[in-house]
Design a protein around this motif. Structure first.
Motif, short mmCIF file in Angstrom:
data_model
loop_
_atom_site.label_atom_id
_atom_site.label_comp_id
_atom_site.label_asym_id
_atom_site.label_seq_id
_atom_site.Cartn_x
_atom_site.Cartn_y
_atom_site.Cartn_z
N GLU A 545 36.76 38.35 40.53
CA GLU A 545 36.44 39.05 41.77
C GLU A 545 34.96 38.90 42.15
OE1 GLU A 545 37.58 40.45 38.99
OE2 GLU A 545 36.25 42.06 38.32
N SER A 562 39.88 42.41 43.70
CA SER A 562 39.15 43.60 43.27
C SER A 562 39.74 44.10 41.97
CB SER A 562 39.22 44.68 44.35
OG SER A 562 38.91 45.94 43.78
N GLN A 564 40.05 47.00 41.21
CA GLN A 564 40.82 48.23 41.44
C GLN A 564 42.29 47.98 41.73
OE1 GLN A 564 38.11 49.52 44.36
NE2 GLN A 564 36.62 49.71 42.70
N PHE A 565 42.60 46.79 42.22
CA PHE A 565 44.00 46.51 42.55
C PHE A 565 44.65 45.81 41.37
CE2 PHE A 565 41.91 47.03 46.54
CZ PHE A 565 42.85 47.57 47.39
N SER A 566 45.53 46.46 40.72
CA SER A 566 46.13 45.85 39.54
C SER A 566 47.07 44.73 39.95
CB SER A 566 46.89 46.91 38.75
OG SER A 566 47.84 47.53 39.61
#
Ligand SMILES: Nc1ncnc2c1ncn2[C@@H]1O[C@H](COP(=O)(O)OP(=O)(O)O)[C@@H](O)[C@H]1O
Ligand SMILES: [Mg+2]
Lengths: 816, 238
Positions: A545, A562, A564-566
């Motif tokens: 990322e 990101s 944060q996005f699995s």
């Protein structure tokens, strides 16, 4: 008789020193340029000729045409070599190579990073004329995990000790035994290896491509039997696919070869490339061991150096005809004394020969002086001694004689045609017609110079354009640590540690850099494509990322990966070229199917669906010679390089820190780093060389042209002494007089430029076609080159003109 | 030896033809000493050059012995002139780039005389003209008289059958002039045919015969004895 000619020649040359100096220096430069070109071309043409069997050696190239796009790969399937030797009577022997890339070699406690490591067959020493200095010729390269070293490498590892039987630790996991030493491969070879590892080593691995006809990863060379025809053999190659590739296709894909080809709209064939043609005529996209040269440079270099010589010859012709009046009396008298016309022709040709020989001697000195510079410019090791072979000596003799005749013939015939009766009465005639010839030649000289000046300007402008082109990423201030893969799990730790330094703005781990390199491509298709297996292969990178941010690329739609996005493991970013390649109206949220190899069974393909989450603005990841191709970026780890964006400032300190940490993590491992902008500039090295060669030759052309002008100007000033005297008596000022003398030259150079412009435009436009992204040839370039030529020429003539114009009229009139 | 018939020379510039020689008939016998006189611009030099094969006549026939010079090519003419004719000019005309020795040697080189013979011929000539001491000098290091001496020596070194002299004493003082004329007389006695152009009656008096040129016309032929006699005015030939 010739003794007499030589004597007179020397006396004449030493009497008119200015004339001699001008012609001599011009000719010396011209000859030096040609000799240099000769050395260069001789060297280029000698590539791979050290092989005694070079005429019989051919390399296999694989051509894939798919949906109109042609991909050429140097390489063939692994079984090709063996099968062809067995099945085709024309093939006497064959050898395969498989590139290893770099390897870490440990000898005792010392670690070496070797880049020129190759796997090859025992037949290597039968096909190529590389002498085996130590080791058993029959046994070498047969046993697995054995290696032969180049002489230099052997000395580097073991000094004077005998290396045969010694062990090398490779990449900390296996051991290779040294079984022999080969003589260093000559510089004029299209490949250079330091370590050749037995091919059987590869057989031990579970590499699925080893038995496959479908992977074209093995550079394969065939040695044909004496008298065998390569084109006949080439014609039989489709048969090879029919008998060997077809069953494999059937097994893996369940269709026949023909069906596969028609369905995939693909054509596939092998072709044979003569060994001697590789260095100058091979421009394949993948699989070259080293970058090759190009026959274009040979043409360019010979043309440019020949032009320089022609300019020098023109000086000779111009000055000797201009001076002919001073020789006229001698000519007349010699005829009175019984000279045949031919005797005079011989005499003047002798003078021209004397000049040429002197020029040749000076040219050799010049070459000795400039060779070190030239070598560093062209990355060659040329030496004047290379001219000491029969062909070169013959060429030099022929060239000298040709120049002698070209330069001497016209003046000789002109002078020898003088009629003694009129000369001895004192009216040799200035010859208006000859004046016209001289002007014509001056125009030609300056036209050539102008073309070269414009050429230089365009090349440098294009280089400037490349360096300042918006690339879609920011290449400045990017530091790259190589081989970070070796750190394994510590790579991420090192990245985090470096980020703590205030100078490091951001960092990313990636094997993919936006500079040309060998690229992986996978068939990638839209979700609605019924047959994704046969989709066009698209470049495919794994990035994290931080990649987009660190390299300064721009997301134009959607978002970056990101943490944060699995779900990002199944997401991809695509570039704008990919958007149009797949024909996506609304790319975001669309699904693409990637055909990837199964991790546990690399022979089997699996389809992986991915969602497009963002679009990256197109950035140039290949050379600007090519247009931007579609690119798919997926989220994943690739640890090849640690890429860091730095703040301007003390970069040396950052490197020092990095090195310290590296050594702490991997003691003894060589530390290598690079800057992205430097790697970028390397792509255009050949253009830089052309630019410099152009600049040097343009300067020489202008210089020689000016030498000629200087000679002509002083001659015409001398001839017009009386006219100047009379005009001054009549009240003309120095300025008017100088202007009168200069006007002629301004007109000539103006004309030369007008002739040169369209020619230069045409030539440089063609050169720029090599670049998908190119600058324009604008009017200011032409105007600038014209003014430059004019200014230099005026500087040259003004001195003479002003001197003549200021001379005391009484002197000049009395002189008459 | 020389037979000129209807020799005419003109220069054309544009539509205008300037006649320099008009319809000259002239015979010169072997062993003769002929003087050509006439005002400046009359065509005397032109006539000499034509006889010496350095210039072509525009019209007419020229036989040298039995060779039709007017119809020979340049090479053949050079051969005849090289073997038979020596030239002497008013302004010496030595080759500035060559020494006295080399100036003397040059005609022998063109005649392809062998090296040994050439050396002895040049040495003889230097002796005969008493210029041994000057052999290494260049023309500009010599006085006018000395230069003309070298020029004469150079003309006679090939042992020519015919010497053509265009005002040979024009730039010399009278003593030097006399010396040259005595030399010519001696050569003539030894059998060399001589044709000279001169303005001096005194020089003309050395010759057997005088012709006058005026405006390209040949004015007269006169027989003179040694030591003088005015040229008689002759009939104007058509
Ligand atoms: N090349 C030429 N073109 C035109 N006229 C010429 C040329 N050469 C000589 N003449 C003319 O021929 C005439 C004869 O010249 P020349 O034989 O030298 O006379 P002389 O020796 O009797 O003084 C002169 O009027 C001269 O102007
Ligand atoms: Mg005259």
């Amino acid at each position: 008789m010739f003794k007499n000619y030589f004597k007179v020649a020397f006396r004449n040359l030493s009497r008119s020193k200015g004339y001699t100096l001008i012609t001599l220096s011009g000719l010396a430069i011209g000859l030096a340029a040609c000799l240099l070109a000769f050395l260069y071309i001789q060297d280029e043409l000698s590539y791979d000729r050290y092989n005694e069997k070079s005429e019989r050696i051919f390399r296999i190239a694989t051509r894939m045409v798919r949906e109109g796009t042609e991909v050429n790969i140097i390489g063939a399937g692994a079984p090709t070599a063996k099968i062809m030797t067995e099945e085709f009577p024309e093939v006497e022997n064959a050898v395969r190579f498989r590139e290893e890339g770099s390897a870490k070699i440990k000898v005792g406690a010392t670690v070496f990073r070797e880049k020129k490591v190759i796997y090859s067959d025992p037949s290597f020493f039968d096909v190529f004329s590389v002498p085996l200095l130590k080791g058993d010729r029959q046994a070498v390269l047969t046993a697995p995990r054995t290696v032969v070293l180049s002489q230099t490498t052997a000395e580097k590892y073991f000094g004077m000790a005998d290396p045969v039987g010694k062990m090398l630790r490779v990449d900390d996991k296996s051991d290779w035994q040294v079984s022999g030493v080969f003589a260093d491969i000559p510089r004029t070879s299209h490949f250079h290896f330091d370590l050749i590892v037995s091919f059987s080593t590869l057989d031990m691995t579970s590499d699925p491509s080893m038995g496959s006809w479908m992977s074209f990863n093995f550079q394969t060379y065939l040695l044909l039997r004496p008298g065998a025809s390569a084109s006949d053999l080439e014609a039989k190659l489709p048969l090879l696919f029919a008998t060997h590739l077809a069953p494999e296709i059937k097994q893996f894909m369940g269709i026949s070869l023909e069906d596969f080809m028609t369905k995939a709209k693909m054509k596939l064939d092998y072709s044979l490339q003569p060994l001697a043609a590789i260095h100058l005529h091979s421009n394949y996209s993948a699989g070259e061991f080293e970058p090759n040269s190009d026959i274009k440079y040979i043409f360019l270099f010979s043309a440019v150096s020949l032009f320089i010589l022609i300019l020098a010859i023109i000086n000779f012709i111009n000055l000797s005809t201009a001076r002919s009046i001073s020789r006229a009396k001698e000519v007349g008298l010699r005829k009175v004394l019984g000279s045949f016309r031919l005797d005079l022709v011989k005499q003047f040709l002798t003078e021209s020969l004397v000049l040429c020989l002197m020029a040749l001697a000076i040219a050799c000195l010049l070459i000795v002086m400039v060779l070190p510079l030239f070598n560093s410019l062209t990355a060659k090791e040329l030496a004047l001694g290379a001219l000491l072979n029969p062909l070169a000596v013959a060429a030099v003799i022929v060239m000298t004689l040709l120049v002698t005749i070209m330069a001497g013939a016209y003046p000789a015939f002109l002078l020898s045609a003088y009629r003694p009766a009129s000369i001895l009465r004192g009216n040799a005639g200035s010859g208006a017609g000859r004046g016209r010839l001289r002007r014509g030649l001056v125009v030609f000289q300056f036209a050539v110079s102008a073309v070269m000046i414009i050429g230089t300007l365009v090349v440098f402008r294009q280089l400037h354009y490349i360096q300042n082109k918006k690339l879609g990423f920011d290449k400045e201030q990017v530091l790259i640590l190589r081989h970070s893969r070796l750190l394994e799990s510590h790579a991420e730790t090192l990245k985090q540690e470096m980020l703590r330094s205030p100078q490091v703005v951001s960092a990313t781990l990636s094997s993919y850099l936006p500079v040309p390199s060998a690229r992986a491509r996978l068939p990638i298709a839209r979700a609605d494509n019924p047959n994704p297996r046969q989709a066009f292969p698209v470049s495919f990178w794994r990035i994290d990322e931080d990649y987009i941010g660190t390299l300064g690329m721009k997301i134009v739609a959607g978002r970056n990966f990101s943490a944060q996005f699995s779900g990002d493991a199944q997401s991809v970013l695509i570039n704008q070229a990919a958007v149009s390649h797949f024909g996506l109206k609304k790319p975001l949220g669309q699904t693409l199917i990637m055909m990837d190899m199964q991790a546990d069974n690399p022979g089997k393909m699996v389809s992986v669906p991915c969602t497009v989450i963002g679009v990256v603005e197109d950035f140039h990841y290949e050379s600007l010679r090519e247009s931007i191709a579609p690119l798919v970026l997926c989220r994943g780890q690739s640890l090849g390089n640690l890429v860091m964006r730095l703040k301007p400032g003390n970069i040396a300190a950052v490197i020092k820190t990095l090195k310290r940490k590296w050594t702490a993590l991997l003691p003894g491992e060589p530390f290598e780093y690079a800057f992205l902008d430097e790697s970028f500039n390397k792509i255009y090295e050949s253009e830089m060389i052309i630019g410099r060669i152009f600049a040097i030759f343009a300067a020489l052309a202008v210089f020689i042209g000016c030498l000629g002008l200087l000679g002509l100007a002083s001659f015409s000033a001398a001839k017009r002494t009386k006219e100047i005297g009379v005009r001054k008596v009549l009240g003309a000022t120095v300025r008017e007089m100088a202007a009168l003398l200069i006007r002629d030259y301004v007109l000539l150079i103006g004309l030369a430029n007008i002739i040169a412009w369209p020619i230069a435009y045409y030539l440089m436009q063609r050169w720029l076609q090599n670049f998908a992204y190119r600058t324009s040839i604008s009017i200011p370039i032409f105007i600038f080159s014209g003014l430059l030529g004019l200014a230099i020429a005026l500087l040259t003539v003004s001195y003479q003109a002003i001197r003549a114009a200021r001379a005391n009229p009484v002197d000049s009139l009395r002189y008459e | 030896m020389i037979k000129l018939r209807g020799i005419t020379k003109f220069y054309s510039s544009g539509f205008v033809k300037t006649f320099v020689l008009r319809n000259i008939d002239l015979d010169v016998q072997e062993g003769e000493f002929l003087t050509v006189m006439g005002p400046s611009g009359a065509g005397k030099s032109t006539l000499l050059y034509i006889i010496g094969m350095l210039d072509d006549a525009s019209e007419g026939q020229y036989h040298f012995y039995d060779q039709p010079v007017h119809s020979l090519n340049e090479k053949k003419r050079t051969q005849i002139h090289q073997q038979n004719i020596g030239f002497v000019f008013q302004s010496y005309h030595l080759i500035d780039e060559l020494t006295v020795y080399e100036n003397l040697e040059t005609p022998l080189l063109y005649k392809k005389v062998k090296s040994d013979e050439r050396k002895s011929l040049v040495a003889d000539s230097l002796d005969r003209f008493r210029i041994v001491a000057k052999k290494g000098l260049f023309p500009n290091q010599l006085s006018g008289g000395q230069q003309q001496l070298v020029a004469v020596a150079r003309a006679v070194i090939i042992n020519p059958k015919l010497i053509l002299a265009d005002e040979p004493t024009g730039n010399l003082n009278s003593r030097q002039g006399e010396e040259i004329m005595e030399l010519f007389k001696k050569l003539n006695k030894e059998g060399t045919t001589i044709i000279q152009v001169t303005h001096s009656e005194k020089n003309a008096s050395y010759s057997d015969r005088v012709i006058h040129l005026l405006d390209g016309w040949m004015e007269s032929e006169a027989k003179t004895g040694i030591g003088g006699g005015q040229p008689q005015s002759g009939i104007r030939k058509k």
